[in-house]
Design an enzyme around this catalytic site. Sequence first.
Site, PDB file in Angstrom:
ATOM      1  N   CYS A   1       0.929  -1.115   0.053  1.00 33.20           N
ATOM      2  CA  CYS A   1      -0.118   0.108  -0.012  1.00 33.20           C
ATOM      3  C   CYS A   1       0.800   1.312   0.048  1.00 33.20           C
ATOM      4  O   CYS A   1       1.429   1.519   0.746  1.00 33.20           O
ATOM      5  CB  CYS A   1      -0.784   0.036   1.182  1.00 33.20           C
ATOM      6  SG  CYS A   1      -2.003   1.510   1.294  1.00 33.20           S
TER       7      CYS A   1
ATOM      8  N   GLU B   1      -6.824   6.825   7.381  1.00 32.13           N
ATOM      9  CA  GLU B   1      -6.720   7.908   6.367  1.00 32.13           C
ATOM     10  C   GLU B   1      -5.390   8.589   6.190  1.00 32.13           C
ATOM     11  O   GLU B   1      -4.906   9.151   7.435  1.00 32.13           O
ATOM     12  CB  GLU B   1      -7.511   8.912   6.019  1.00 32.13           C
ATOM     13  CG  GLU B   1      -9.019   8.352   5.369  1.00 32.13           C
ATOM     14  CD  GLU B   1      -9.265   7.745   4.119  1.00 32.13           C
ATOM     15  OE1 GLU B   1      -8.206   8.468   3.018  1.00 32.13           O
ATOM     16  OE2 GLU B   1      -9.441   6.715   3.853  1.00 32.13           O
TER      17      GLU B   1
END
Length: 230
Positions: free
Chosen positions: A13, A65
């Site tokens: 990621c 986030e």
Amino acid sequence: MSAPLVLVSHALCPYVQRAAIVLAEKGVPFERRDIDLADKPSWFLKVSPLGKTPVLLVGDVAIFESAVICEYLDETARPRLHPLSALERARHRSWVEFGSALLNVIGAFYNAADEAALAGRAGEIRARLERLEEALGSGPYFAGQAFSIVDAVFGPVFRYFDVFDSIADFGFWRGLPRVAQWRSALANRPSVADAVRADYPELLRGFLLARQSALARRLRGQLSRQCGPA
């Protein structure tokens, strides 16, 4: 920071990498806990309302986030990576969003179903890189000599191209000296280099090969040629 920090992550990621880079730049100790997004543990779903990585656990508090995590870290640990000027901070945040949008185009590139779509997405990436060339100064980083959160965002972006460039020349870099210098400076920054596991290139190739895409077919053809006839 007094509370222990845990960065819940996934090995590939790019958003996780942002947070890991910022943590490293600030010298903040943390534990990194990788999960399998295809088989999300129940504890992860409790702390990640969106079911995505990264999540930063600050003691018992979960922050999710990547942009929010990076902002929190910049407000609570030195050195500050955002500029002091409110206008410059806003400008940097704008380019952080530009980096996120570029990641979306990169995703469309490696998912392109055929060669025509692949070429079209490559052209979109090239156009975004040209905009970066216009925005950059003398370097080596986005804001000159000072490393910033914009750099933490683009280090993971550029890392994709190490694998893409090994598959074929898609015309991304010609005539972009400032972007090329920035990419090199970020690749050599310890915080950026250490934000992924040593087997990241192999993991990314495996991720690409598993897709039904034009890029995957190119990669399979390359591997077939390297192996030679059976």
